[in-house]
Design an enzyme around this catalytic site. Structure first.
Site, PDB file in Angstrom:
ATOM      1  N   PRO A 134       0.785  -1.246   0.000  1.00  0.00           N
ATOM      2  CA  PRO A 134       0.000   0.000   0.000  1.00  0.00           C
ATOM      3  C   PRO A 134       0.818   1.299   0.000  1.00  0.00           C
ATOM      4  O   PRO A 134       0.799   2.069   0.952  1.00  0.00           O
ATOM      5  CB  PRO A 134      -0.835  -0.128   1.268  1.00  0.00           C
ATOM      6  CG  PRO A 134       0.040  -0.904   2.201  1.00  0.00           C
ATOM      7  CD  PRO A 134       0.767  -1.885   1.322  1.00  0.00           C
ATOM      8  N   CYS A 135       1.468   1.558  -1.119  1.00  0.00           N
ATOM      9  CA  CYS A 135       2.240   2.801  -1.230  1.00  0.00           C
ATOM     10  C   CYS A 135       1.332   4.030  -1.168  1.00  0.00           C
ATOM     11  O   CYS A 135       1.811   5.133  -0.879  1.00  0.00           O
ATOM     12  CB  CYS A 135       3.081   2.790  -2.500  1.00  0.00           C
ATOM     13  SG  CYS A 135       2.157   2.497  -4.015  1.00  0.00           S
ATOM     14  N   HIS A 136       0.036   3.859  -1.395  1.00  0.00           N
ATOM     15  CA  HIS A 136      -0.884   4.998  -1.304  1.00  0.00           C
ATOM     16  C   HIS A 136      -0.984   5.530   0.122  1.00  0.00           C
ATOM     17  O   HIS A 136      -1.458   6.640   0.334  1.00  0.00           O
ATOM     18  CB  HIS A 136      -2.273   4.612  -1.832  1.00  0.00           C
ATOM     19  CG  HIS A 136      -2.972   3.571  -1.018  1.00  0.00           C
ATOM     20  ND1 HIS A 136      -2.742   2.214  -1.193  1.00  0.00           N
ATOM     21  CD2 HIS A 136      -3.883   3.683  -0.018  1.00  0.00           C
ATOM     22  CE1 HIS A 136      -3.488   1.545  -0.331  1.00  0.00           C
ATOM     23  NE2 HIS A 136      -4.198   2.407   0.393  1.00  0.00           N
TER      24      HIS A 136
END
Length: 165
Positions: A134-136
């Site tokens: 989850p780089c977001h």
């Protein structure tokens, strides 16, 4: 053989590229499968074939969008880079909790190298397995969204989805 499938989500079309083992090698908010395949490290690329459903990973993505924000936690991923920090940073990224985004500087600290803010940002930029890794959930130091390969409206939607639960 890699299998891929594109599904509609509230944040836009989402494509998963999955190995025979069930591990996700690439995913993103796109229908551009060749572009997504290019994100996979050359040592992990194989021939690809479209399928209607890639199995557990796709079911987990559906569950995530239906409100089970931890549904993606058990999905195996396979990414490769030449760097030890990058591999470790991706593992740390998987531990970032929904609804609790961190800044690049905090992410660098969590990854064990507090001064390596640019390296932490590079881990986000080179992540081929969006949503599942989850780089977001990583923001600029001032709390603004920063960048996102799949567009800031998608990043904003995901963060809103996770904070609403």
């Amino acid at each position: 053989m890699l299998r891929y499938s594109t599904m509609e989500t509230p944040a836009g079309p989402f494509t998963l590229v999955v190995a025979e083992s069930g591990a996700v090698r690439a995913s993103g908010f796109t229908t551009d499968v060749p572009g997504l395949i290019r994100l996979i490290h050359p040592s992990l690329r194989e021939n690809t074939e479209p399928v209607d459903d890639v199995g557990a990973a796709q079911a987990a993505v559906r569950a995530y969008f239906d409100g089970d924000l931890t549904a993606l936690d058990g999905i195996a991923v396979e990414q490769h880079t030449g760097g030890e920090f990058m591999a470790h940073a991706w593992l740390v990224m998987r531990d970032l909790k929904p609804g609790d985004p961190v800044t690049y500087s905090h992410y660098a600290e969590l990854s064990g190298r507090p001064a390596a803010i640019r390296a932490a940002a590079a881990a986000c930029a080179r992540n081929a397995v969006a949503l599942i890794v989850p780089c977001h959930r990583v923001l600029r130091t001032d709390g603004s969204l920063g960048g996102y390969r799949w567009g800031l409206p998608v990043k904003s939607w995901l963060l809103d989805h996770e904070s609403a639960a």
